[in-house]
Design a protein around this motif. Structure first.
Motif, PDB file in Angstrom:
ATOM      1  N   GLY A 175     -15.330  20.753 -12.164  1.00 52.27           N
ATOM      2  CA  GLY A 175     -15.287  19.854 -13.308  1.00 52.27           C
ATOM      3  C   GLY A 175     -15.583  20.662 -14.555  1.00 52.27           C
ATOM      4  O   GLY A 175     -14.959  21.687 -14.814  1.00 52.27           O
ATOM      5  N   LYS A 176     -16.573  20.235 -15.323  1.00 49.15           N
ATOM      6  CA  LYS A 176     -16.954  20.953 -16.524  1.00 49.15           C
ATOM      7  C   LYS A 176     -18.230  21.772 -16.333  1.00 49.15           C
ATOM      8  O   LYS A 176     -18.725  22.378 -17.270  1.00 49.15           O
ATOM      9  N   LYS A 177     -18.712  21.777 -15.104  1.00 42.80           N
ATOM     10  CA  LYS A 177     -19.958  22.482 -14.838  1.00 42.80           C
ATOM     11  C   LYS A 177     -19.674  23.867 -14.278  1.00 42.80           C
ATOM     12  O   LYS A 177     -18.849  24.030 -13.372  1.00 42.80           O
ATOM     13  N   ARG A 178     -20.343  24.848 -14.807  1.00 41.16           N
ATOM     14  CA  ARG A 178     -20.136  26.233 -14.397  1.00 41.16           C
ATOM     15  C   ARG A 178     -21.233  26.672 -13.440  1.00 41.16           C
ATOM     16  O   ARG A 178     -22.408  26.399 -13.644  1.00 41.16           O
ATOM     17  N   TYR A 179     -20.828  27.387 -12.375  1.00 42.12           N
ATOM     18  CA  TYR A 179     -21.765  27.949 -11.420  1.00 42.12           C
ATOM     19  C   TYR A 179     -21.515  29.452 -11.330  1.00 42.12           C
ATOM     20  O   TYR A 179     -20.376  29.897 -11.194  1.00 42.12           O
ATOM     21  N   ARG A 180     -22.577  30.218 -11.389  1.00 43.29           N
ATOM     22  CA  ARG A 180     -22.433  31.665 -11.326  1.00 43.29           C
ATOM     23  C   ARG A 180     -23.689  32.277 -10.744  1.00 43.29           C
ATOM     24  O   ARG A 180     -24.786  31.712 -10.847  1.00 43.29           O
ATOM     25  N   GLY A 181     -23.553  33.410 -10.117  1.00 44.42           N
ATOM     26  CA  GLY A 181     -24.715  34.064  -9.551  1.00 44.42           C
ATOM     27  C   GLY A 181     -24.326  35.214  -8.646  1.00 44.42           C
ATOM     28  O   GLY A 181     -23.150  35.575  -8.528  1.00 44.42           O
ATOM     29  N   SER A 182     -25.311  35.780  -7.978  1.00 47.52           N
ATOM     30  CA  SER A 182     -25.108  36.939  -7.119  1.00 47.52           C
ATOM     31  C   SER A 182     -24.868  36.506  -5.675  1.00 47.52           C
ATOM     32  O   SER A 182     -25.476  35.557  -5.189  1.00 47.52           O
ATOM     33  N   THR A 183     -23.969  37.220  -5.001  1.00 45.67           N
ATOM     34  CA  THR A 183     -23.767  36.976  -3.571  1.00 45.67           C
ATOM     35  C   THR A 183     -24.703  37.845  -2.743  1.00 45.67           C
ATOM     36  O   THR A 183     -24.754  37.712  -1.525  1.00 45.67           O
ATOM     37  N   SER A 184     -25.385  38.778  -3.412  1.00 51.05           N
ATOM     38  CA  SER A 184     -26.359  39.678  -2.762  1.00 51.05           C
ATOM     39  C   SER A 184     -25.722  40.569  -1.707  1.00 51.05           C
ATOM     40  O   SER A 184     -26.389  41.002  -0.766  1.00 51.05           O
ATOM     41  N   THR A 185     -24.435  40.864  -1.860  1.00 54.34           N
ATOM     42  CA  THR A 185     -23.776  41.749  -0.913  1.00 54.34           C
ATOM     43  C   THR A 185     -22.821  42.681  -1.646  1.00 54.34           C
ATOM     44  O   THR A 185     -22.258  42.322  -2.683  1.00 54.34           O
ATOM     45  N   SER A 186     -22.644  43.867  -1.098  1.00 61.43           N
ATOM     46  CA  SER A 186     -21.704  44.834  -1.670  1.00 61.43           C
ATOM     47  C   SER A 186     -20.336  44.745  -0.995  1.00 61.43           C
ATOM     48  O   SER A 186     -19.404  45.440  -1.378  1.00 61.43           O
ATOM     49  N   SER A 187     -20.235  43.895   0.016  1.00 62.16           N
ATOM     50  CA  SER A 187     -18.969  43.719   0.732  1.00 62.16           C
ATOM     51  C   SER A 187     -18.119  42.657   0.043  1.00 62.16           C
ATOM     52  O   SER A 187     -18.562  41.522  -0.138  1.00 62.16           O
ATOM     53  N   LYS A 188     -16.901  43.037  -0.326  1.00 63.67           N
ATOM     54  CA  LYS A 188     -16.023  42.088  -1.004  1.00 63.67           C
ATOM     55  C   LYS A 188     -15.652  40.933  -0.075  1.00 63.67           C
ATOM     56  O   LYS A 188     -15.586  39.770  -0.494  1.00 63.67           O
ATOM     57  N   GLU A 189     -15.402  41.235   1.192  1.00 63.42           N
ATOM     58  CA  GLU A 189     -15.008  40.199   2.154  1.00 63.42           C
ATOM     59  C   GLU A 189     -16.121  39.176   2.349  1.00 63.42           C
ATOM     60  O   GLU A 189     -15.892  37.965   2.321  1.00 63.42           O
ATOM     61  N   LEU A 190     -17.347  39.680   2.516  1.00 65.32           N
ATOM     62  CA  LEU A 190     -18.482  38.769   2.699  1.00 65.32           C
ATOM     63  C   LEU A 190     -18.735  37.949   1.443  1.00 65.32           C
ATOM     64  O   LEU A 190     -19.062  36.760   1.517  1.00 65.32           O
ATOM     65  N   SER A 191     -18.595  38.576   0.260  1.00 64.98           N
ATOM     66  CA  SER A 191     -18.834  37.856  -0.988  1.00 64.98           C
ATOM     67  C   SER A 191     -17.807  36.751  -1.186  1.00 64.98           C
ATOM     68  O   SER A 191     -18.139  35.655  -1.643  1.00 64.98           O
ATOM     69  N   LEU A 192     -16.544  37.015  -0.831  1.00 64.15           N
ATOM     70  CA  LEU A 192     -15.501  35.983  -0.935  1.00 64.15           C
ATOM     71  C   LEU A 192     -15.786  34.825   0.008  1.00 64.15           C
ATOM     72  O   LEU A 192     -15.627  33.657  -0.354  1.00 64.15           O
ATOM     73  N   SER A 193     -16.217  35.164   1.205  1.00 58.11           N
ATOM     74  CA  SER A 193     -16.548  34.134   2.183  1.00 58.11           C
ATOM     75  C   SER A 193     -17.717  33.284   1.697  1.00 58.11           C
ATOM     76  O   SER A 193     -17.706  32.047   1.803  1.00 58.11           O
ATOM     77  N   TYR A 194     -18.714  33.950   1.145  1.00 58.24           N
ATOM     78  CA  TYR A 194     -19.890  33.250   0.618  1.00 58.24           C
ATOM     79  C   TYR A 194     -19.502  32.316  -0.525  1.00 58.24           C
ATOM     80  O   TYR A 194     -19.908  31.149  -0.565  1.00 58.24           O
ATOM     81  N   ALA A 195     -18.698  32.825  -1.453  1.00 65.98           N
ATOM     82  CA  ALA A 195     -18.306  32.048  -2.627  1.00 65.98           C
ATOM     83  C   ALA A 195     -17.456  30.845  -2.233  1.00 65.98           C
ATOM     84  O   ALA A 195     -17.612  29.746  -2.782  1.00 65.98           O
ATOM     85  N   LYS A 196     -16.539  31.059  -1.275  1.00 65.35           N
ATOM     86  CA  LYS A 196     -15.677  29.946  -0.828  1.00 65.35           C
ATOM     87  C   LYS A 196     -16.508  28.855  -0.163  1.00 65.35           C
ATOM     88  O   LYS A 196     -16.274  27.664  -0.385  1.00 65.35           O
ATOM     89  N   LYS A 197     -17.473  29.293   0.659  1.00 69.73           N
ATOM     90  CA  LYS A 197     -18.350  28.312   1.328  1.00 69.73           C
ATOM     91  C   LYS A 197     -19.179  27.544   0.305  1.00 69.73           C
ATOM     92  O   LYS A 197     -19.315  26.300   0.394  1.00 69.73           O
ATOM     93  N   LEU A 198     -19.714  28.255  -0.660  1.00 70.97           N
ATOM     94  CA  LEU A 198     -20.525  27.615  -1.693  1.00 70.97           C
ATOM     95  C   LEU A 198     -19.693  26.622  -2.505  1.00 70.97           C
ATOM     96  O   LEU A 198     -20.120  25.508  -2.780  1.00 70.97           O
ATOM     97  N   TYR A 199     -18.490  27.041  -2.862  1.00 76.51           N
ATOM     98  CA  TYR A 199     -17.592  26.174  -3.645  1.00 76.51           C
ATOM     99  C   TYR A 199     -17.245  24.914  -2.858  1.00 76.51           C
ATOM    100  O   TYR A 199     -17.285  23.799  -3.392  1.00 76.51           O
ATOM    101  N   THR A 200     -16.925  25.086  -1.582  1.00 73.62           N
ATOM    102  CA  THR A 200     -16.547  23.934  -0.750  1.00 73.62           C
ATOM    103  C   THR A 200     -17.699  22.956  -0.614  1.00 73.62           C
ATOM    104  O   THR A 200     -17.537  21.741  -0.746  1.00 73.62           O
ATOM    105  N   ASP A 201     -18.895  23.498  -0.346  1.00 70.91           N
ATOM    106  CA  ASP A 201     -20.066  22.633  -0.186  1.00 70.91           C
ATOM    107  C   ASP A 201     -20.370  21.870  -1.469  1.00 70.91           C
ATOM    108  O   ASP A 201     -20.699  20.674  -1.439  1.00 70.91           O
ATOM    109  N   LEU A 202     -20.271  22.555  -2.597  1.00 67.52           N
ATOM    110  CA  LEU A 202     -20.529  21.887  -3.873  1.00 67.52           C
ATOM    111  C   LEU A 202     -19.480  20.822  -4.150  1.00 67.52           C
ATOM    112  O   LEU A 202     -19.794  19.717  -4.604  1.00 67.52           O
TER     113      LEU A 202
END
Length: 335
Positions: free
Chosen positions: A15-42
């Motif tokens: 919507g109009k709300k922004r979410y941002r932060g660290s995935t705490s990982t240096s792995s691009k694959e893990l960070s994408l997985s984390y972000a997708k899960k977070l986005y879906t849950d939200l």
């Protein structure tokens, strides 16, 4: 997704709300997985960020602000901004952590702290840098308003460029620098008003003897303070300095004829020479002030002087206005 150092960060809107932060990982694959899960849950309202997660940390925004500034300011000025913002962050660390916690009281407290350890003009510069960062935060919607706008201005700051060399002092400076690696460098600054870095990085290819012009250009290892290039007229006193420049390459001034001049070394050596002749308050930048001061006192238009100095407006050049009170332009009005 973006990477800062070795860690990946997420940044998205629902919507109009922004979410941002660290995935705490240096792995691009893990960070994408984390972000997708977070986005879906939200999105499905199955997971809610607490207030601290949804808010933007001051350290994160400073990093973002510096990244966005990188292409718009010179490296020197970017490093100065970085230093001033990190000083601010260090001072408030432990008391506030989030951008929306910066208020007028905090800024007044920090300014008072700066005033206790530095002069007013230095403190003013630091607060201008912080205010510019907060302006960006407002522009991007992180803050409703900039608390720095309500700071009362500092009084008693001397803004006039008062220290410049008299004719007698100029002769002393030219004499003491004669037969040193600083001789032609100082002479060039005196008759062009170039900044220290600009003169040190001046190359023979920047000199046009036929048109009698000097081009102050950006290069791979150097950009001007404003990132703008400009043209300065070649004074007749510099003809001998740059004679036969068409057959020469590289930088014009070298340390002992074989090494690139280091800026801090040049300033230190120049100050040492000035101390010997009783001009302890004179630095290389004073030579630039001297050029501007004598140019204005000679009757040269302030617009021309501003252009030669590389000032984007005449505002800074007008700070030399106390030097020519006898120039009464108003008296030319004849009605």
């Amino acid at each position: 997704m973006y990477k800062r150092g070795k860690i990946w960060y997420y940044d998205f809107y629902i919507g109009k709300k922004r979410y941002r932060g660290s995935t705490s990982t240096s792995s691009k694959e893990l960070s994408l997985s984390y972000a997708k899960k977070l986005y879906t849950d939200l999105f499905q309202c199955k997971h809610h960020l607490n207030d601290n997660q949804a808010r933007l940390r001051i350290s994160d925004f400073i990093d973002e602000h510096l990244r966005l500034l990188k292409s718009n300011v010179s490296d020197d000025w970017h490093n100065t901004i970085k230093y001033l913002l990190f000083q601010f962050e260090h001072y408030i660390k432990g008391n506030v952590s989030y951008l929306d916690e910066i208020d007028l009281h905090l800024l007044e407290d920090y300014r008072n702290h700066r005033l206790s350890v530095t002069k007013k003009s230095t403190t003013k510069n630091a607060m201008v840098v912080i205010g510019a960062m907060l302006n960006r935060a407002v522009k991007y919607g992180y803050l409703p308003k900039n608390p720095a706008r309500n700071l009362e201005p500092l009084c008693g700051i001397q803004i006039n460029k008062q220290r410049f060399l008299s004719n007698d002092e100029i002769q002393k400076v030219l004499e003491i620098t004669k037969n040193t690696y600083l001789e032609n460098l100082v002479l060039t600054v005196l008759y062009t008003g170039m900044r220290r870095r600009e003169a040190i990085h001046l190359e023979y290819q920047d000199i046009d003897l036929e048109k009698k012009l000097i081009y102050v250009r950006n290069k791979n290892n150097f950009v001007t303070k404003s990132r703008r290039e400009r043209v300065v007229p070649l004074h007749s006193k510099l003809f001998n300095v740059f004679q036969d420049c068409e057959q020469k390459k590289g930088v014009c001034f070298l340390y002992n004829r074989d090494r690139i001049i280091h800026e801090d070394t040049a300033s230190r050596n120049f100050k040492e020479l000035m101390f010997k002749i009783g001009l302890a308050d004179v630095g290389l930048h004073t030579i630039r002030h001297t050029f501007a001061s004598h140019a204005l006192m000679s009757g040269i238009s302030i617009w021309e002087v501003a252009k030669w100095l590389g000032h984007s407006t005449t505002y800074v050049t007008e700070l030399y206005g106390h030097l020519c009170p006898e120039r009464r332009e108003i008296d030319r009005l004849n009605i």
